[in-house]
Design an enzyme around this catalytic site. Sequence first.
Site, mmCIF file in Angstrom:
data_model
loop_
_atom_site.group_PDB
_atom_site.id
_atom_site.type_symbol
_atom_site.label_atom_id
_atom_site.label_comp_id
_atom_site.label_asym_id
_atom_site.label_seq_id
_atom_site.Cartn_x
_atom_site.Cartn_y
_atom_site.Cartn_z
ATOM 1 N N ARG A 93 0.787 -0.988 0.134
ATOM 2 C CA ARG A 93 -0.066 -0.148 0.088
ATOM 3 C C ARG A 93 0.966 1.065 0.310
ATOM 4 N NH1 ARG A 93 -5.431 -2.017 3.988
ATOM 5 N NH2 ARG A 93 -6.677 -2.637 2.070
ATOM 6 N N GLY A 99 -12.716 -4.174 1.953
ATOM 7 C CA GLY A 99 -13.926 -3.028 2.574
ATOM 8 C C GLY A 99 -14.739 -2.635 1.510
ATOM 9 N N GLY A 146 -9.004 -8.451 0.479
ATOM 10 C CA GLY A 146 -7.589 -8.620 0.932
ATOM 11 C C GLY A 146 -7.168 -10.369 0.946
ATOM 12 N N LYS A 162 -17.608 -16.010 3.576
ATOM 13 C CA LYS A 162 -18.923 -16.197 3.113
ATOM 14 C C LYS A 162 -20.306 -15.575 2.770
ATOM 15 C CE LYS A 162 -18.583 -15.766 9.138
ATOM 16 N NZ LYS A 162 -18.699 -14.874 9.192
HETATM 17 P P1 ADP Z 1 -11.406 -11.366 0.611
HETATM 18 O O1 ADP Z 1 -10.937 -10.802 2.145
HETATM 19 O O2 ADP Z 1 -10.338 -11.198 -1.176
HETATM 20 O O3 ADP Z 1 -12.776 -10.713 0.479
HETATM 21 P P2 ADP Z 1 -12.961 -13.639 2.014
HETATM 22 O O4 ADP Z 1 -12.514 -12.695 3.008
HETATM 23 O O5 ADP Z 1 -14.517 -12.982 1.698
HETATM 24 O O6 ADP Z 1 -12.029 -12.837 1.172
HETATM 25 O O7 ADP Z 1 -12.236 -14.799 2.075
HETATM 26 C C1 ADP Z 1 -11.535 -15.478 2.837
HETATM 27 C C2 ADP Z 1 -11.252 -16.691 3.617
HETATM 28 O O8 ADP Z 1 -12.262 -17.265 3.103
HETATM 29 C C3 ADP Z 1 -9.566 -16.833 3.863
HETATM 30 O O9 ADP Z 1 -9.302 -16.849 4.645
HETATM 31 C C4 ADP Z 1 -10.077 -18.406 3.402
HETATM 32 O O10 ADP Z 1 -9.333 -19.234 4.053
HETATM 33 C C5 ADP Z 1 -11.554 -18.373 4.006
HETATM 34 N N1 ADP Z 1 -12.605 -19.810 3.247
HETATM 35 C C6 ADP Z 1 -12.303 -20.300 2.224
HETATM 36 N N2 ADP Z 1 -13.403 -20.639 1.826
HETATM 37 C C7 ADP Z 1 -12.986 -22.100 2.520
HETATM 38 C C8 ADP Z 1 -14.375 -23.027 2.680
HETATM 39 N N3 ADP Z 1 -13.899 -24.224 1.463
HETATM 40 N N4 ADP Z 1 -13.769 -23.517 4.085
HETATM 41 C C9 ADP Z 1 -13.141 -22.600 5.275
HETATM 42 N N5 ADP Z 1 -13.045 -21.566 4.805
HETATM 43 C C10 ADP Z 1 -12.370 -21.100 3.492
HETATM 44 MG MG MG Z 2 -10.924 -11.143 4.340
#
Ligand code: ADP
Ligand code: MG
Length: 390
Positions: free
Chosen positions: A34, A371, A348, A196
């Site tokens: 960053r 976010g 992230g 989620k």
């Molecule tokens: P980003 O930060 O890229 O937007 P998220 O915060 O939504 O992504 O999600 C990332 C997390 O989701 C990762 O740390 C990963 O371990 C978890 N994750 C992805 N698929 C699974 C799964 N099938 N079961 C448990 N955790 C998962």
């Molecule tokens: Mg995340």
Amino acid sequence: MRSIEKLELKNKRVLIRADLNVPVKNGEVSDDFRIRASLPTIRLCLDNGAKVAVMSHLGRPKGKDSAYSLKPVAERLGELLGMPVRFVPETVGESVAREIGSLEPGKEVLVLENVRFEPGEEKDDEHLAKAYAQLCDVFVNDAFASSHRAHASVAGVARFAEEKAAGLLLTREVMSLKWVLEDPKRPLSVVLGGAKVSTKIGLIENLLKKTDRLLIGGAMANTFLKALGHNLGKSLVEDDMLKKALEVLESVKGSGCTLLLPCDAGVGEGPDVPRATYVPVGMIPKEAQALDIGPASVQLFKEGLEGSMTVLWNGPMGMFEVPSFALGTYGVAFAVSQAGAFRVAGGGETDEAIERLGLASTFSFISTAGGAFLEFLEGKTLPGIVALGG
Ligand code: ADP
Ligand code: MG
């Protein structure tokens, strides 16, 4: 939104709100992504003969706490710029004003202390916003990653500053995402994953109307698969989102958008197993967790991306932090990095996966935001951008 490039900056005091929220370990910056992303705006202001001060938050301190000081960030910024960077252990007030006033235009930079040390920052306190505005002749917001926050150093200050402008990074973030949302070269494919559905349902609903193909993996896919009647064993599933998931599946029908879900999964009794077992989604054992998508799904997604002109990726396909469950994320990362003409990624953990693979340079643009990136794609207006008049 006026760009910083349009302003006369010579000898002016320019206060840049950057997002220098980087990981700091033992008083040293451990990832300067960053900071590097903020350099073009800082350099532009210096090249135009401005007195440049930079402010940012770091972490989530509760009041003043030296563990969250921006001093290590100031040091790294100095190394990257190759020029003197002064640090002032305060955020507003007379000593800060004096330091900014005494800067040699174009020759040095001043970094202020963590804006979140100020009690009024997160409340968008008007006095604090005015105090920031008084420190400068021009306020520049270059902190796209913080622009979903109505905080004094992001939004408030812009309402009171004599002149205000968008920095180069913020402009680039907004233009890239706007282009994907409003005028993409088609077909547009969106790859979504992560933990989620609930945190990304707004995003799914907004993108569903715009995208030609939607590919869903990660734990998010578990909820969709369960809604379709599959047994997910002990996998992470959001039972309170099953109805929403069905609604999404329903609205895809006849929308012209193609939805792809995983056809196999990497399973294990937990994340600590030495290796994943790959099974079709209809055969997930009762005691197992689906922690990744499988190789057949990677192939399916790869084919699904073929012919795309624009690709947007957010969210890992599995628990990639653990080597046993990294195959899906890494496979899809490579597939995305080779697909389409314009490739955008953000989030992230998504950024982290791309970084680990050394694939950053294969993307047209990687958002520095988490976010703010998600809220922008949900179609929300961001307070920091509204305050700039954009
Ligand atoms: P980003 O930060 O890229 O937007 P998220 O915060 O939504 O992504 O999600 C990332 C997390 O989701 C990762 O740390 C990963 O371990 C978890 N994750 C992805 N698929 C699974 C799964 N099938 N079961 C448990 N955790 C998962
Ligand atoms: Mg995340």
